[in-house]
Design a protein around this motif. Structure first.
Motif, mmCIF file in Angstrom:
data_model
loop_
_atom_site.group_PDB
_atom_site.id
_atom_site.type_symbol
_atom_site.label_atom_id
_atom_site.label_comp_id
_atom_site.label_asym_id
_atom_site.label_seq_id
_atom_site.Cartn_x
_atom_site.Cartn_y
_atom_site.Cartn_z
ATOM 1 N N THR A 15 0.847 -1.185 0.000
ATOM 2 C CA THR A 15 0.000 0.000 0.000
ATOM 3 C C THR A 15 0.888 1.243 0.000
ATOM 4 O O THR A 15 2.121 1.158 0.076
ATOM 5 C CB THR A 15 -0.903 0.028 1.243
ATOM 6 O OG1 THR A 15 -0.069 0.173 2.411
ATOM 7 C CG2 THR A 15 -1.724 -1.246 1.349
ATOM 8 N N LYS A 16 0.268 2.421 -0.023
ATOM 9 C CA LYS A 16 1.043 3.666 -0.044
ATOM 10 C C LYS A 16 1.813 3.878 1.257
ATOM 11 O O LYS A 16 2.791 4.628 1.298
ATOM 12 C CB LYS A 16 0.146 4.856 -0.337
ATOM 13 C CG LYS A 16 -0.905 5.137 0.724
ATOM 14 C CD LYS A 16 -1.760 6.343 0.331
ATOM 15 C CE LYS A 16 -2.849 6.620 1.363
ATOM 16 N NZ LYS A 16 -3.700 7.759 0.955
ATOM 17 N N LEU A 29 4.967 -3.148 -6.689
ATOM 18 C CA LEU A 29 3.635 -3.337 -7.255
ATOM 19 C C LEU A 29 2.611 -2.580 -6.406
ATOM 20 O O LEU A 29 1.793 -3.147 -5.692
ATOM 21 C CB LEU A 29 3.301 -4.829 -7.295
ATOM 22 C CG LEU A 29 2.270 -5.307 -8.337
ATOM 23 C CD1 LEU A 29 2.721 -4.956 -9.744
ATOM 24 C CD2 LEU A 29 2.044 -6.796 -8.211
ATOM 25 N N THR A 30 2.687 -1.260 -6.486
ATOM 26 C CA THR A 30 1.755 -0.387 -5.772
ATOM 27 C C THR A 30 0.636 0.040 -6.715
ATOM 28 O O THR A 30 0.764 -0.055 -7.940
ATOM 29 C CB THR A 30 2.471 0.863 -5.252
ATOM 30 O OG1 THR A 30 2.984 1.598 -6.382
ATOM 31 C CG2 THR A 30 3.617 0.491 -4.321
ATOM 32 N N LEU A 31 -0.453 0.520 -6.161
ATOM 33 C CA LEU A 31 -1.595 0.917 -6.983
ATOM 34 C C LEU A 31 -1.225 1.993 -8.012
ATOM 35 O O LEU A 31 -1.560 1.844 -9.195
ATOM 36 C CB LEU A 31 -2.747 1.382 -6.106
ATOM 37 C CG LEU A 31 -4.024 1.787 -6.843
ATOM 38 C CD1 LEU A 31 -4.627 0.599 -7.582
ATOM 39 C CD2 LEU A 31 -5.048 2.372 -5.863
ATOM 40 N N LEU A 58 -8.724 -0.082 -0.832
ATOM 41 C CA LEU A 58 -9.983 0.614 -1.111
ATOM 42 C C LEU A 58 -9.872 2.105 -0.806
ATOM 43 O O LEU A 58 -10.366 2.952 -1.556
ATOM 44 C CB LEU A 58 -11.109 0.002 -0.278
ATOM 45 C CG LEU A 58 -11.998 -1.036 -0.940
ATOM 46 C CD1 LEU A 58 -13.037 -1.541 0.045
ATOM 47 C CD2 LEU A 58 -12.657 -0.505 -2.197
ATOM 48 N N GLU A 59 -9.217 2.435 0.298
ATOM 49 C CA GLU A 59 -9.056 3.831 0.689
ATOM 50 C C GLU A 59 -8.211 4.591 -0.333
ATOM 51 O O GLU A 59 -8.498 5.752 -0.670
ATOM 52 C CB GLU A 59 -8.414 3.924 2.078
ATOM 53 C CG GLU A 59 -8.322 5.331 2.645
ATOM 54 C CD GLU A 59 -9.666 5.993 2.847
ATOM 55 O OE1 GLU A 59 -9.735 7.237 2.769
ATOM 56 O OE2 GLU A 59 -10.665 5.280 3.081
ATOM 57 N N GLU A 60 -7.171 3.950 -0.861
ATOM 58 C CA GLU A 60 -6.336 4.583 -1.903
ATOM 59 C C GLU A 60 -7.166 4.908 -3.142
ATOM 60 O O GLU A 60 -7.028 5.977 -3.740
ATOM 61 C CB GLU A 60 -5.171 3.663 -2.274
ATOM 62 C CG GLU A 60 -4.020 3.674 -1.300
ATOM 63 C CD GLU A 60 -2.803 2.957 -1.854
ATOM 64 O OE1 GLU A 60 -2.269 3.413 -2.890
ATOM 65 O OE2 GLU A 60 -2.388 1.934 -1.273
ATOM 66 N N SER A 217 4.500 -8.906 -10.246
ATOM 67 C CA SER A 217 5.468 -7.827 -10.459
ATOM 68 C C SER A 217 4.975 -6.991 -11.627
ATOM 69 O O SER A 217 4.088 -7.413 -12.384
ATOM 70 C CB SER A 217 6.860 -8.391 -10.762
ATOM 71 O OG SER A 217 6.866 -9.058 -12.011
ATOM 72 N N LEU A 218 5.549 -5.811 -11.791
ATOM 73 C CA LEU A 218 5.100 -4.922 -12.864
ATOM 74 C C LEU A 218 5.295 -5.549 -14.235
ATOM 75 O O LEU A 218 4.411 -5.481 -15.100
ATOM 76 C CB LEU A 218 5.842 -3.580 -12.777
ATOM 77 C CG LEU A 218 5.460 -2.687 -11.588
ATOM 78 C CD1 LEU A 218 6.414 -1.503 -11.485
ATOM 79 C CD2 LEU A 218 4.019 -2.188 -11.708
ATOM 80 N N GLU A 219 6.444 -6.169 -14.464
ATOM 81 C CA GLU A 219 6.719 -6.733 -15.781
ATOM 82 C C GLU A 219 5.795 -7.889 -16.145
ATOM 83 O O GLU A 219 5.573 -8.164 -17.313
ATOM 84 C CB GLU A 219 8.176 -7.193 -15.885
ATOM 85 C CG GLU A 219 9.166 -6.084 -16.171
ATOM 86 C CD GLU A 219 8.965 -5.422 -17.539
ATOM 87 O OE1 GLU A 219 8.237 -5.974 -18.382
ATOM 88 O OE2 GLU A 219 9.526 -4.337 -17.743
ATOM 89 N N LYS A 220 5.254 -8.565 -15.133
ATOM 90 C CA LYS A 220 4.365 -9.699 -15.423
ATOM 91 C C LYS A 220 2.958 -9.245 -15.825
ATOM 92 O O LYS A 220 2.157 -10.059 -16.305
ATOM 93 C CB LYS A 220 4.278 -10.618 -14.197
ATOM 94 C CG LYS A 220 5.566 -11.350 -13.852
ATOM 95 C CD LYS A 220 5.969 -12.325 -14.941
ATOM 96 C CE LYS A 220 7.120 -13.232 -14.509
ATOM 97 N NZ LYS A 220 8.389 -12.521 -14.346
ATOM 98 N N ILE A 221 2.628 -7.982 -15.621
ATOM 99 C CA ILE A 221 1.323 -7.479 -16.068
ATOM 100 C C ILE A 221 1.212 -7.680 -17.584
ATOM 101 O O ILE A 221 2.137 -7.395 -18.337
ATOM 102 C CB ILE A 221 1.163 -5.984 -15.716
ATOM 103 C CG1 ILE A 221 1.098 -5.796 -14.199
ATOM 104 C CG2 ILE A 221 -0.093 -5.402 -16.362
ATOM 105 C CD1 ILE A 221 1.122 -4.341 -13.755
#
Length: 386
Positions: A15-16, A29-31, A58-60, A217-221
């Motif tokens: 989370t943030k 891997l953050t929102l 959800l709050e983010e 991870s980001l690259e796996k998106i």
């Protein structure tokens, strides 16, 4: 009608405030990074973030809405300023006493309000609602019923893998052992299977097949994804497409050749030797054997006369799998051609040669037609391009 690139299985690592959500996922891997990377680098139009039950996630999302950086759309889902549409999802781990082991399902909800209701319901049935993919201490039928009460979608995740797959580890023969078939909105195939391998399971004749990344991870998106025809990007349009209503439908599935997956063949967990009898490794005599998806699907197959049309399943190779294509070269390709969807689908050989050498350019082009040789994976080890 328009066509949209869609990946519905993306995790949140942190989370943030730095709190873990999916513990095994990358801290990067953050929102905010998921939203930016999915659109700018991967070229996706719609994503499913499957940790939205976590209160801080959800709050983010609500912070984006309060800052006018995102909005809930009328058909369900959250649209961000860069144009990407986020579907609110939650991955669950379920275990029934009559099953061989726990298995995972994906659930999706149209609004923040409905996700909040589900999160509250979930919090009374899991050990820690802030974390991803928690064991739900509730009967499978009751979980499915609750999702449907909240107008949600219910989709078994990576359904054929030997670890945490519904058919791989959960049921013995049929999903009706634990769920109502009529309330299944789709089946996620997983990395080691594809439409051709699964087509002979008769009870799935009318169920849409999904190919998603399960990104940690980001690259796996966008490692696997689908092209979906819809009037617009929204939860309701996605629901229509999964049930092939009013002209909405999945146009193509894109995914790894199953032989590249980690669980294609039955293999020894110690030395990764292929094990034909499924009991003892012929190389090291170990009995620690993981049954492969290919062999499991042969057990499940019950060929039938229903030859209903399926969208084509296109084998593609993510750029990170291309031999000798390192991070710096990949960055050059993205700088030149925009995003991965453009590189993988649209850029021709001559254009690629302006950036990369002949060997890499040929490999990218060949990957579009399945013209590469692959050594199959198993027991948790990916296959390799030879």
């Amino acid at each position: 009608m328009q066509e949209y690139f869609v990946d519905l299985h993306i995790h949140i690592g942190r989370t943030k405030t730095g709190k873990p959500v999916k513990i095994t996922a990358s801290k990067l891997l953050t929102l905010p990074k998921v939203i930016e990377f999915s659109k700018k680098i991967k070229g996706l139009d719609m994503i499913g973030v499957i940790d939205c039950h976590s209160p801080e996630v959800l709050e983010e999302i609500q912070d984006y809405i309060r800052d006018y950086s995102a909005e809930e759309v009328s058909g369900g889902g959250i649209r961000f300023q860069n144009g990407i549409l986020l579907i609110l999802g939650s991955e669950l781990e379920i275990y029934n006493e009559n099953c061989d082991g726990p298995f995972h399902v994906l659930t999706y909800f149209p609004t923040i309000k409905s996700m909040k209701k589900f999160s509250y319901w979930l919090s009374e049935r899991v050990t820690n609602v802030t974390l991803s993919t928690q064991r739900v201490y509730e009967k499978s039928e009751a979980i499915q019923l609750k999702v449907k009460e909240l107008d949600g979608l219910f989709i078994p995740a990576h359904a054929f893998t030997p670890h945490k797959g519904l058919y791989g580890k959960g049921v013995k023969k049929s999903l009706t052992e634990v769920f109502q078939l009529n309330d299944i909105d789709g089946i996620e195939l997983g990395l080691s299977s594809d439409t051709n391998l699964v087509k002979d399971i008769a009870e799935l004749n009318t169920v849409s097949f999904l190919s998603n990344s399960d990104a940690h991870s980001l690259e796996k998106i966008g490692r696997e994804y689908q092209l979906i025809k819809m009037k617009q990007a929204s939860f309701r349009e996605l629901q229509f497409a999964l049930h092939q209503k009013q002209g909405r439908h999945i146009v193509k599935n894109f995914g790894l050749n199953p032989r590249l997956g980690k669980y294609y063949h039955t293999c020894c967990e110690l030395c990764f030797t292929n094990v034909q009898d499924g009991k003892v490794c012929p190389n090291c005599s170990s009995r620690r054997i993981t049954k492969g998806v290919f062999e499991r699907l042969q057990e499940l197959a019950n060929p039938n006369d229903n030859t209903g049309l399926r969208p084509p399943y296109i084998h593609h190779i993510p750029l990170e799998f291309i031999p000798k294509l390192g991070p710096k070269t990949l960055m050059k390709l993205r700088d030149r051609f925009g995003n991965d969807m453009s590189i993988i689908h649209d850029t021709n050989y001559n254009e690629l040669r302006e950036v990369v050498n002949d060997e890499i350019a040929k490999m990218i082009v060949l990957s579009r037609t399945g013209g590469v040789s692959i050594s199959a994976g198993g027991a948790g080890k990916y296959g390799k391009i030879e």
